[in-house]
Design a protein around this motif. Structure first.
Motif, PDB file in Angstrom:
ATOM      1  N   PHE A  77      46.977  13.590  32.991  1.00 36.35           N
ATOM      2  CA  PHE A  77      47.856  14.823  32.919  1.00 36.35           C
ATOM      3  C   PHE A  77      47.215  16.153  33.566  1.00 36.35           C
ATOM      4  N   ASN A  78      48.406  17.191  33.829  1.00 41.79           N
ATOM      5  CA  ASN A  78      47.745  18.379  34.584  1.00 41.79           C
ATOM      6  C   ASN A  78      48.263  19.665  33.497  1.00 41.79           C
ATOM      7  N   SER A  79      47.657  20.380  33.777  1.00 37.87           N
ATOM      8  CA  SER A  79      47.809  22.126  33.023  1.00 37.87           C
ATOM      9  C   SER A  79      47.209  23.073  34.115  1.00 37.87           C
ATOM     10  N   VAL A  80      47.897  24.173  33.712  1.00 38.05           N
ATOM     11  CA  VAL A  80      47.246  25.389  34.436  1.00 38.05           C
ATOM     12  C   VAL A  80      47.434  26.511  33.286  1.00 38.05           C
ATOM     13  N   GLN A  81      46.309  27.420  33.193  1.00 41.28           N
ATOM     14  CA  GLN A  81      46.219  28.190  32.156  1.00 41.28           C
ATOM     15  C   GLN A  81      45.918  29.549  32.787  1.00 41.28           C
ATOM     16  N   LEU A  82      46.524  30.703  32.193  1.00 42.03           N
ATOM     17  CA  LEU A  82      46.021  32.090  32.417  1.00 42.03           C
ATOM     18  C   LEU A  82      45.562  32.647  31.457  1.00 42.03           C
ATOM     19  N   THR A  83      44.087  33.326  31.690  1.00 43.50           N
ATOM     20  CA  THR A  83      43.615  33.950  30.431  1.00 43.50           C
ATOM     21  C   THR A  83      43.144  35.287  31.059  1.00 43.50           C
ATOM     22  N   SER A  84      42.932  35.976  30.203  1.00 37.93           N
ATOM     23  CA  SER A  84      42.587  37.706  30.606  1.00 37.93           C
ATOM     24  C   SER A  84      41.308  38.134  29.781  1.00 37.93           C
ATOM     25  N   ARG A  85      40.703  39.359  30.045  1.00 37.28           N
ATOM     26  CA  ARG A  85      39.955  39.968  29.277  1.00 37.28           C
ATOM     27  C   ARG A  85      40.700  41.045  28.369  1.00 37.28           C
ATOM     28  N   ARG A  86      41.968  41.123  28.749  1.00 35.80           N
ATOM     29  CA  ARG A  86      42.862  41.923  28.058  1.00 35.80           C
ATOM     30  C   ARG A  86      43.656  40.844  26.944  1.00 35.80           C
ATOM     31  N   ASP A  87      44.146  41.493  26.205  1.00 37.41           N
ATOM     32  CA  ASP A  87      45.145  40.918  24.953  1.00 37.41           C
ATOM     33  C   ASP A  87      46.626  40.375  25.596  1.00 37.41           C
ATOM     34  N   LYS A  88      47.010  41.161  26.670  1.00 35.43           N
ATOM     35  CA  LYS A  88      48.354  41.112  27.294  1.00 35.43           C
ATOM     36  C   LYS A  88      48.106  41.783  28.504  1.00 35.43           C
ATOM     37  N   VAL A  89      48.999  41.025  29.149  1.00 33.65           N
ATOM     38  CA  VAL A  89      48.999  41.434  30.605  1.00 33.65           C
ATOM     39  C   VAL A  89      50.260  41.926  31.259  1.00 33.65           C
ATOM     40  N   ALA A  90      50.470  42.620  32.285  1.00 30.33           N
ATOM     41  CA  ALA A  90      51.581  43.133  32.678  1.00 30.33           C
ATOM     42  C   ALA A  90      52.678  42.146  33.026  1.00 30.33           C
ATOM     43  N   ALA A  91      54.045  42.646  33.114  1.00 29.44           N
ATOM     44  CA  ALA A  91      55.065  41.724  33.306  1.00 29.44           C
ATOM     45  C   ALA A  91      54.805  40.887  34.757  1.00 29.44           C
ATOM     46  N   ALA A  92      54.622  41.964  35.763  1.00 27.06           N
ATOM     47  CA  ALA A  92      54.379  41.419  37.059  1.00 27.06           C
ATOM     48  C   ALA A  92      53.242  40.410  37.029  1.00 27.06           C
ATOM     49  N   GLU A  93      52.095  40.518  36.282  1.00 24.02           N
ATOM     50  CA  GLU A  93      51.153  39.546  36.413  1.00 24.02           C
ATOM     51  C   GLU A  93      51.755  38.261  35.733  1.00 24.02           C
ATOM     52  N   LEU A  94      52.405  38.231  34.676  1.00 26.67           N
ATOM     53  CA  LEU A  94      52.833  37.199  34.081  1.00 26.67           C
ATOM     54  C   LEU A  94      54.101  36.345  34.910  1.00 26.67           C
ATOM     55  N   GLU A  95      54.828  37.188  35.940  1.00 29.83           N
ATOM     56  CA  GLU A  95      55.685  36.830  36.788  1.00 29.83           C
ATOM     57  C   GLU A  95      55.053  35.764  37.733  1.00 29.83           C
ATOM     58  N   GLU A  96      53.843  36.367  38.069  1.00 30.27           N
ATOM     59  CA  GLU A  96      53.045  35.611  39.458  1.00 30.27           C
ATOM     60  C   GLU A  96      52.681  34.207  38.721  1.00 30.27           C
ATOM     61  N   PHE A  97      52.093  34.310  37.556  1.00 29.98           N
ATOM     62  CA  PHE A  97      51.796  33.018  37.023  1.00 29.98           C
ATOM     63  C   PHE A  97      52.849  31.800  36.853  1.00 29.98           C
ATOM     64  N   THR A  98      53.928  32.290  36.293  1.00 28.56           N
ATOM     65  CA  THR A  98      55.202  31.690  36.181  1.00 28.56           C
ATOM     66  C   THR A  98      55.749  30.949  37.528  1.00 28.56           C
TER      67      THR A  98
END
Length: 228
Positions: A140-161
């Protein structure tokens, strides 16, 4: 319930990367160089994850409230200790495992064999790792986004999507930092996983088989309704 927590936990792996903003699929899924384990150390908050494990997003949205991983250097060269803590249904669970960095790839053998490569991200303090793991002889495959912050900006989440779409994975499950994080008081599953040994693979394989059948039935039912 323990098995579900384990299934969610083994899909979470530390990842880190930094680069200029990217937009094309070719750039978004390009593996990057990892310049030593030092850049991976520290505490990271799990922001979002996508995987092709059946019904994973549904279960993550339903059960998993938040997740963090603390990475420290192990005694062995290029090896790290990962302490993963997760908040689920108001309770906290954790387990510890090791990962080894070699030729820009992170690998771990317990409780599941897996390997992970670092991908590009325009987020300066975020990590994106593309992971392959094996359960019951199936990959199986997965892709994860983690950060040193607890919440990222909308544009950063959009890029991950967008990265998720480029990798042809289902829509990501997104954590909610407003639900809070675990303190030091957690139920440690490390010994439980160790004692089970190879049984972990068989149990998770059984869970995935069951989830796959449920998903297939759900898709069939949805198709039948559309045909009416």
């Amino acid at each position: 319930m323990k098995f579900i927590h384990v299934a969610v936990a083994v899909l979470s792996l530390l990842s880190v990367g930094q680069s200029a903003p990217v937009s094309s699929c070719e750039s978004l899924i390009q593996p990057l160089e990892i310049n030593g384990r030092e850049q991976l150390l520290g505490t990271w908050t799990h922001i979002a994850e996508a995987t092709n494990v059946p019904l994973s997003k549904f279960l993550t949205d339903l059960l998993l409230e938040s997740s963090r991983v603390k990475v420290t250097a192990a005694n062995e060269s290029d090896t790290m200790n990962l302490f993963l803590s997760q908040k689920s249904l108001g309770r906290c669970f954790s387990f510890t495992y090791k990962a080894t960095l070699e030729q820009n790839t992170l690998t771990s053998a317990h409780p599941l064999p897996l390997s992970a490569a670092l991908l590009s991200t325009g987020c300066s303090d975020c990590n994106v790792f593309y992971t392959n793991f094996t359960i019951g002889g199936r990959t199986f495959n997965s892709v994860q986004l983690t950060s040193r912050r607890d919440k990222v900006a909308a544009a950063e989440l959009e890029e991950f999507t967008k990265q998720v779409e480029c990798l042809n994975l289902p829509a990501p499950a997104i954590m909610d930092p407003e639900k809070g994080f675990c303190s030091d008081e957690v139920t440690d599953l490390t010994q439980f996983l160790t004692d089970m040994g190879s049984d972990v693979q068989r149990l998770l394989d059984g869970i995935i088989n069951s989830l796959g059948r449920i998903q297939t039935l759900g898709e069939a039912g949805s198709k039948s309704q559309d045909d009416v």
